[in-house]
Design an enzyme around this catalytic site. Structure first.
Site, PDB file in Angstrom:
ATOM      1  N   LYS A  60       2.528   9.921   8.241  1.00 55.68           N
ATOM      2  CA  LYS A  60       1.854   9.512   9.476  1.00 55.68           C
ATOM      3  C   LYS A  60       2.558  10.057  10.733  1.00 55.68           C
ATOM      4  O   LYS A  60       2.393  11.210  11.058  1.00 55.68           O
ATOM      5  CB  LYS A  60       1.712   7.984   9.520  1.00 55.68           C
ATOM      6  N   ASP A  71       9.243   2.789   1.613  1.00 51.58           N
ATOM      7  CA  ASP A  71       8.072   3.572   2.010  1.00 51.58           C
ATOM      8  C   ASP A  71       7.902   3.341   3.505  1.00 51.58           C
ATOM      9  O   ASP A  71       7.401   2.305   3.934  1.00 51.58           O
ATOM     10  CB  ASP A  71       6.848   3.097   1.227  1.00 51.58           C
ATOM     11  N   PHE A 131       0.851  -1.194   0.000  1.00 52.37           N
ATOM     12  CA  PHE A 131       0.000   0.000   0.000  1.00 52.37           C
ATOM     13  C   PHE A 131       0.884   1.241   0.000  1.00 52.37           C
ATOM     14  O   PHE A 131       1.725   1.410   0.874  1.00 52.37           O
ATOM     15  CB  PHE A 131      -0.916   0.034   1.228  1.00 52.37           C
TER      16      PHE A 131
HETATM   17  C1  LIG Z   1      -0.824   5.385   5.076  1.00 56.28           C
HETATM   18  C2  LIG Z   1       0.213   4.997   4.108  1.00 56.28           C
HETATM   19  C3  LIG Z   1       0.414   5.724   2.919  1.00 56.28           C
HETATM   20  C4  LIG Z   1      -0.467   6.867   2.505  1.00 56.28           C
HETATM   21  O1  LIG Z   1      -0.347   7.971   3.361  1.00 56.28           O
HETATM   22  P1  LIG Z   1      -1.426   9.158   3.254  1.00 56.28           P
HETATM   23  O2  LIG Z   1      -0.939  10.186   4.223  1.00 56.28           O
HETATM   24  O3  LIG Z   1      -2.754   8.562   3.622  1.00 56.28           O
HETATM   25  O4  LIG Z   1      -1.424   9.620   1.858  1.00 56.28           O
HETATM   26  C5  LIG Z   1       1.448   5.336   2.100  1.00 56.28           C
HETATM   27  N1  LIG Z   1       2.248   4.294   2.397  1.00 56.28           N
HETATM   28  C6  LIG Z   1       2.069   3.573   3.531  1.00 56.28           C
HETATM   29  C7  LIG Z   1       3.008   2.451   3.824  1.00 56.28           C
HETATM   30  C8  LIG Z   1       1.046   3.890   4.411  1.00 56.28           C
HETATM   31  O5  LIG Z   1       0.859   3.159   5.516  1.00 56.28           O
END
Ligand SMILES: *Cc1c(COP(=O)(O)O)cnc(C)c1O
Length: 397
Positions: A248, A219, A134
């Site tokens: 986050k 990521d 994700f």
């Molecule tokens: C939550 C998340 C995202 C997206 O972040 P947003 O601030 O909602 O755009 C991308 N990568 C990972 C691994 C995430 O957990």
């Protein structure tokens, strides 16, 4: 649902929300309009790393708001320089670009890799990503994600994201061509169900990408900022990625994200990258306050200790209720059920009285736990007690 003189239906329908309104938060607790307390093991999806409304974020916001909110991204401001300096000092990266969301930081990582491919690798542009990964909800990051169904939703996709299998180096090798510019992954797949990439896999990936002159992007939107007990998730494996994204936890609850890269990879020229709110002092000041707290002596060790305690307690439930198991790193953990009761347990936990409990079920057969990094053992005990009851009272599915 009515709220005072207004109707909640004025909001665009995008998800099923429970019929309640949260009005106040403190540490691991949220309170609704009826003042019912809820023990929060979601924390805005692993966002509020210091819990709800921590003093240092309140102070940072008030002090910075009094001084300077937004001079424009075309000018330097103090907090953006301080936060970039702290991030580079405590990581293996040389440069930072600030963004507002994780998806936006990942878009930046994709753009930076493609630009590098254009200038250094004969126009290579493919970024190998992973099944069940994700990376966000913009068109490019949805295309990069390996979520079932997302390949046709909002078609056509952004091309150039072939999918490999996590923890299977051969599956990555098989996809590398002269078009490959990067491999991108989460050190622990969060939304995918808390599935850690193994240390051997990450180290193998680093060797493989170096050998093929391919960039490695982590990521760390969910795994960064202390969530796993180290400041950054990839630090458990000792590897140094070329590019990393944060989101986050870095804002502790306010919109802040970052794209970090090694000097050699930084190839943007004026006009390539930017954004109206990027690096604004109000959010950057919060990032500084959050990061300074995470870097305080003993804080990250405490996350590891608390994570071990949570794992121990979850294993207790596994043994008692005959569940499948528990997994995760630090304070990003999952309980694997022996059936598909996840969503029903989440609902029953919310309705539990007099104290509600907020849990998440990213897949029907598991529950995910992402409490504040300063959650107490007492709060974990209370969560476990409620969950223990629910595992008996909620009918099997
Ligand atoms: C939550 C998340 C995202 C997206 O972040 P947003 O601030 O909602 O755009 C991308 N990568 C990972 C691994 C995430 O957990």
């Amino acid at each position: 649902m009515q709220y005072g003189e207004f109707d909640a239906n004025s909001l665009m329908y995008i998800t099923n929300r429970p019929e309640l309104v949260f009005v106040r938060g403190e540490g691991s607790w949220l309170f609704d309009a009826q003042d019912k307390p809820y023990l929060d093991f979601i924390q805005g999806w692993a966002v509020n790393c210091l819990g709800h409304c921590p003093g240092e974020i309140q102070d940072a916001l008030v002090q910075q708001a009094r001084q300077l909110i937004n001079p424009s991204p075309a000018f330097y401001n103090g907090p953006m320089i301080e936060l970039a300096g702290l991030l580079t000092r405590h990581s293996s990266f040389d440069r930072v670009f600030f963004a507002n969301t994780g998806a936006e930081a990942n878009e930046g990582a994709i753009k930076l890799a493609r630009k590098w491919g254009r200038t250094h690798k004969n126009g290579a542009y493919e970024i190998i990503t992973f099944d069940h990964s994700f990376h966000g909800r913009t068109l490019a990051t949805m295309s990069a994600s390996g979520k079932a169904g997302w390949d046709t939703l909002f078609a056509p996709q952004v091309p150039g994201f072939p999918k490999a299998e996590l923890n299977d180096l051969e599956s990555v090798k098989a996809l590398i061509t002269d078009k490959t510019v990067a491999v991108m992954l989460e050190p622990v797949q969060g939304e995918g169900g808390v599935i850690p990439a193994t240390v051997e896999f990450l180290q193998g990936l680093r060797e493989l990408t170096r050998a093929h002159n391919v960039l490695l992007i982590t990521d760390e939107v969910q795994t960064g900022m202390g969530r796993t007990g180290r400041l950054l998730g990839h630090q458990h494996s000792g590897i140094e990625p070329d590019i990393m994204t944060l989101g986050k936890g870095i804002g502790g609850g306010v919109p802040l994200a970052a794209l970090l890269a090694r000097e050699e990879v930084c190839c943007f020229v004026p006009g390539d990258q930017g954004g109206t709110y990027n690096g604004n002092p109000l959010m950057s000041a919060v990032g500084v306050a959050v990061l300074r707290r995470l870097l305080a002596p003993g804080f990250l060790d405490q996350v590891t200790a608390t994570g071990n305690y949570l794992a121990e307690c979850l294993n207790g439930l596994v043994a008692k209720h005959g569940l499948v198991g528990e997994r995760g790193v630090g304070l990003l953990r999952a309980l694997i059920l022996d059936d598909e009761r996840g969503p029903k347990l989440v609902q029953a936990a919310l309705e539990h009285a007099p104290t509600g409990l907020l849990l998440n079920s990213p897949r029907p057969n598991l529950l995910r736990f992402m409490p504040a990094l300063n959650v107490t053992r007492g709060e974990i005990d209370r969560m476990i007690t409620i969950l223990d009851h629910l595992l008996v009272s909620v009918p099997r599915a």
